[in-house]
Design a protein around this motif. Structure first.
Motif: not given
Lengths: 332, 332
Positions: B199-223
């Protein structure tokens, strides 16, 4: 005893008891880690080995061990405290105990209430991370019939695991003296907390006195960021200080906040030093000089000590936890 | 059923069971917040209302109120988590409940084991701060006959309290877009954690996409701090990034560490932004821009919701926790 086909026949706990010349209760104690004389233990072990005996699950369930451990802590938002807890929990879980945690929020009366409650819940033992040892504590602990390990405060009538607060304090005090500070402020905590409020504080003051720094400004705070900010403002009200020693890193962070707000420079205007060694200390500026106790290990030791007590293994009365000095850039 | 004097006569639990055409156990479950089919529940509620039935104190005492509450958490070294716990505990204690805490160390299988254990310990209710909701969770929760509130993950078949992760994510994504970043990295967590990992991730990516930022580099980590450091190094390996968005402040601290080690400047070279709002964020440099959920209040709400459930007061199925955006100096 039932007849058999030699050393591979299935025998029961009753058979083992007869062979060892002891009661069934003793055999039960053997399997549940209760106290048995050494020679009896060896005799039973021999018989078990000879007959390849495996206690069945029912016998284990029947035993009075609940495999639950109670852990009483004064706070859940302490970074050092959570390291200790991590060590405790990991160890208990690895050894198939189920830890349950109760938080007293620094209310020492709740410690007593929670000990009684845990006893009624039938835990096998308790680790108490104590804020203070009152007479009521002594009274209750004396009559408590389950093993308990006290963490964080020395307890002469039982088993305790404590930080080597005095020597750590001396090291900090001497370091500040050696670095030629003159006007030193100290944020202390209430004396009811003997380990930090008295032993650590005495260490710091003694260390400073080795460098003839006797007139130390002291303000009392609790373990919160906000309260350290108040204490810092108080300390800075009366005197220009060239060093502030804190009892914990969280206090140091409050000091940083006030110093930065006032536009003072660290360490040029004021040196800051503390006890804690949080990971965040590496990224704040200037990097905080601090004493880090081996708290993870403290937790592991406390858990192993309690398990030893449960299994009637002899343990040391007091165990001191080591520390390392982490030199940052917060002291000039 | 005993004869009576109309709708004001005193009826018993047995009477209600007969009238509703269910067993006494079901009625008992009704009063103790266990799972009952919706229509049965409504039928029972109607009968109770019609006959003005009040379960008597003896029945309540006899019923299983132990005044103990179980709280299951995934970690004890989480700053946000400890805020929630503080709110939970304070509220339960004020209302004379005794909270006992069990830590799963992010092992979701332990969550199930601990729910069963707490039930056997006879707690009046459980707050589960869940890392994920598996099918096993659903199965167990459905047949659980004591009230439970899920914190941190949405649970459609029961009562849950969650952060408004999607909108918070959108806000962060849009902020980074509005500030004209182009090459954005994102440190995410595993998708099993639906709230933060999806959910949080989708929010971030959607927010970025509103500014045409689509190609986001993603790395997975724990806490953890360390794992965020590894993820940062991975992100920086392939591409020059002008912003790194983190799922939590602790991850952001790991990012700070790596960026500082490499001699890069924040925010000039890289902007950093995150979710958390730790008090330490005010003193690190640059001050971290972050989203702070009202976690203390979340804990208070979760506790009050559980107490309402215990007392058969109707509650909302999902409660979203608000947040505030704290603008630091870590984004150019």
């Amino acid at each position: 005893m039932r007849g058999g086909k030699g050393s591979n026949k299935k025998i029961t706990m009753k058979d083992i008891a007869e062979l060892a010349g002891v009661t069934k209760t003793t055999i039960s104690r053997y399997f549940n880690g209760g106290y048995i004389k050494k020679e009896t233990k060896e005799k039973i072990a021999k018989i078990i080995k000879k007959y390849n005996y495996e206690p069945n699950t029912f016998a284990r369930l029947n035993a009075k061990q609940s495999r639950m451990i109670g852990i009483i802590v004064p706070a859940l938002d302490s970074i050092v405290g959570s390291r200790v807890l991590t060590g405790l929990e990991r160890t208990f879980r690895e050894k198939h105990y189920m830890p349950i945690i109760m938080n007293t929020n620094h209310e020492s009366v709740l410690e007593l209430k929670y000990i009684e409650k845990l006893k009624r819940l039938n835990v096998d033992g308790i680790v108490l991370s104590a804020t203070e040892i009152t007479d009521e504590h002594r009274k209750l602990l004396k009559k408590l019939d389950i093993p308990i390990v006290i963490y964080g405060q020395e307890y002469s009538d039982g088993i305790s695991i404590v930080n080597d607060d005095y020597n750590a304090g001396v090291e900090i005090g001497e370091y500040i003296g050696r670095k030629k500070h003159k006007n030193v402020g100290f944020i202390a905590v209430d004396e009811k907390d003997v380990a930090i409020g008295v032993t650590r504080r005495n260490g710091v003051l003694d260390g400073l006195s080795h460098y003839k720094i006797m007139d130390v400004s002291i303000a009392i705070a609790d373990f919160s960021y906000e309260s350290a900010m108040v204490a810092t403002k108080e300390l800075l009200k009366y005197k220009k200080l060239d060093a502030i020693i804190c009892s914990t890193d969280r206090q140091a962070h409050g000091v940083y906040k006030v110093i930065k707000e006032r536009g003072l420079k660290m360490p040029e205007d004021v040196s800051v030093i503390s006890f804690g060694g949080y990971e965040i200390d590496e990224i704040i500026e200037p990097r905080l000089s601090t004493i880090k106790f081996d708290s993870l290990n403290a937790g592991i030791c406390a858990a192993n000590t309690l398990i030893d007590l449960i299994n009637k293994v002899e343990v040391r009365n007091v165990l001191y936890i080591n520390y390392e000095f982490i030199e940052g850039e917060s002291v000039r």
